[in-house]
Design a protein around this motif. Structure first.
Motif, short mmCIF file in Angstrom:
data_model
loop_
_atom_site.label_atom_id
_atom_site.label_comp_id
_atom_site.label_asym_id
_atom_site.label_seq_id
_atom_site.Cartn_x
_atom_site.Cartn_y
_atom_site.Cartn_z
N ALA A 183 0.81 -1.22 0.00
CA ALA A 183 0.00 0.00 0.00
C ALA A 183 0.84 1.27 0.00
CB ALA A 183 -0.95 -0.01 1.19
N GLY A 184 2.14 1.13 0.25
CA GLY A 184 3.05 2.24 0.05
C GLY A 184 3.14 3.22 1.21
N ASP A 185 4.17 4.08 1.13
CA ASP A 185 4.34 5.15 2.12
C ASP A 185 3.12 6.06 2.09
OD1 ASP A 185 6.82 4.16 2.77
OD2 ASP A 185 7.90 5.53 1.42
N GLN A 186 2.62 6.38 3.28
CA GLN A 186 1.44 7.22 3.43
C GLN A 186 0.23 6.64 2.67
OE1 GLN A 186 2.71 11.19 2.29
NE2 GLN A 186 3.87 11.46 4.19
N LEU A 187 0.27 5.33 2.46
CA LEU A 187 -0.83 4.59 1.83
C LEU A 187 -1.17 5.12 0.43
CD1 LEU A 187 -3.16 4.31 4.97
CD2 LEU A 187 -1.30 2.78 4.26
N LYS A 188 -0.17 5.59 -0.26
CA LYS A 188 -0.42 6.23 -1.56
C LYS A 188 -0.84 5.24 -2.64
CE LYS A 188 4.54 6.20 -2.66
NZ LYS A 188 5.73 7.06 -2.93
N SER A 237 0.02 2.48 8.69
CA SER A 237 1.13 1.76 8.08
C SER A 237 0.61 0.75 7.06
CB SER A 237 1.96 1.03 9.14
OG SER A 237 2.53 1.96 10.05
N ALA A 238 1.27 0.71 5.92
CA ALA A 238 0.91 -0.25 4.87
C ALA A 238 0.98 -1.66 5.42
CB ALA A 238 1.85 -0.10 3.68
N GLY A 239 -0.05 -2.45 5.16
CA GLY A 239 -0.12 -3.81 5.64
C GLY A 239 -0.93 -3.97 6.90
N GLU A 244 -7.09 -3.05 4.12
CA GLU A 244 -6.28 -4.20 3.71
C GLU A 244 -6.61 -5.46 4.49
OE1 GLU A 244 -1.91 -3.04 2.71
OE2 GLU A 244 -2.65 -1.61 4.19
N CYS A 245 -6.69 -5.32 5.81
CA CYS A 245 -6.91 -6.50 6.65
C CYS A 245 -8.29 -7.10 6.40
CB CYS A 245 -6.72 -6.15 8.12
SG CYS A 245 -5.02 -5.71 8.56
N ASP A 246 -9.30 -6.25 6.25
CA ASP A 246 -10.64 -6.76 5.99
C ASP A 246 -10.73 -7.39 4.60
OD1 ASP A 246 -11.27 -5.88 8.49
OD2 ASP A 246 -12.72 -4.34 7.85
N ALA A 247 -10.02 -6.80 3.63
CA ALA A 247 -10.00 -7.40 2.29
C ALA A 247 -9.30 -8.76 2.32
CB ALA A 247 -9.30 -6.46 1.31
#
Length: 329
Positions: A183-188, A237-239, A244-247
């Motif tokens: 998901a990248g830095d700052q979730l970009k 934080s990415a991850g 993300e977790c729900d997906a």
């Protein structure tokens, strides 16, 4: 470093399983809004004392207990680049472990490499390479020839797709080797991660009637037992974001798959597979468990063991994870 950690780092011997940390009780705090099952409980963790804090591969001979007769040994390992890990002991570990199937991620190669060490072990090699040079990369190396090999994630229209997934079809087992989108830095790049998950769910469902193992660096955790300092990282934080977790849970539910390591170690806390180079993370025991084996209901009973090689740090900032699968593949 504790005496146990020093011993583990020196011998790297898988035959003596350490006593594992148990999960802390869930927080009684209640929110008005429904909480994601992955949300932090309010109890943060770091790696337990017995986990080594070494920053390079242990000195001396590396040795590991062999799999049971009839089992096939598989290893996943994010190597952060073939070139850099090679200089830091890559082949020392691979020769000692001698897996039948080796899945490497973040290889960063621009063409299938001529590598004397790997070539001597693996007659069948499949390297997924993207359009951007020196970026991503996934490989499946096997002693047994598969019947089919497919590169990339169908439906994920991104230049890196071919460098992120290889689906290898053996007669009795489908293995999906992965270096998942971050998901990248700052979730970009979170939106791209969501598109990845949508395509991933459909791809895994394609093999629902087969014994299916999805594995590699998945770049997501299940819950706060799988990362240090979870309360400060949730949705930052990415991850470890709700999206993300729900997906991730949705994908596993839709495909009837489970994390084999967690099934075999249901109460373990703070056993990580990644410690970033920055911030002295290894010494502080501040890591993430983002590398694992996921199996469907058909394949899960065949996984007889799944272990993190906690001492094998330094060739990469990730640790190898081993799964023994009742064969044949």
């Amino acid at each position: 470093m504790s005496k146990r950690a020093a011993s583990t780092a020196a011998s790297a011997n898988a035959s003596s399983a350490p006593k594992r940390a148990r999960a802390s009780p869930k927080s009684d705090a209640k929110d008005d809004a429904p909480r994601s099952p992955a949300a932090p409980t309010g109890v943060d963790h770091v790696a337990p004392d017995w986990v080594p804090r070494n920053k390079e591969l242990p000195k001396g001979t590396l040795s590991f207990a062999r799999p049971q007769e009839g089992d096939v040994r598989m290893v996943i390992w994010n190597i952060t680049s073939l070139k850099s890990s090679d200089a830091k002991g890559l082949m020392r570990y691979i020769k000692a472990e001698d897996p039948d199937v080796l899945i490497l991620s973040e290889t960063k190669v621009n063409a299938p490499p001529a590598h004397a060490g790997l070539d001597a072990i693996y007659a069948h090699q499949y390297w997924g390479i993207g359009e951007k040079k020196g970026y991503a990369g996934v490989a499946v190396l096997s002693k047994t020839k598969p019947s089919e090999v497919h590169y990339g994630l169908p439906g994920f229209h991104d230049p890196s797709s071919r460098a992120r997934m290889i689906t290898v079809v053996f007669p009795h087992t489908v293995v999906v080797g992965t270096y998942a989108v971050n998901a990248g830095d700052q979730l970009k790049t979170l939106d791209n991660k969501m598109r990845w998950n949508d395509a991933l769910e459909k791809h895994l469902q394609t093999y629902a009637d087969r014994d299916l193992i999805w594995c590699g660096d998945l770049n997501v955790v299940w819950d706060d037992r799988d990362l240090a300092g979870a309360s400060k990282k949730w949705n930052k934080s990415a991850g470890y974001t709700e999206a993300e977790c729900d997906a991730h849970r949705r994908v596993l539910g839709a495909t009837e798959m489970q994390d084999a390591w967690r099934v075999l170690h249901p109460e373990a806390v703070g056993e990580y597979t990644y410690y970033g180079w920055r911030g002295n993370c290894r010494a502080r025991g501040a890591g993430w468990r983002i590398d694992t084996f996921i199996a469907n209901a058909r394949a899960l009973p065949r996984i007889t063991a799944c272990e993190i090689r906690h001492a094998i740090y330094g060739a990469s900032d990730h640790l190898p994870v081993v799964a023994d699968v009742r064969g044949p593949l």
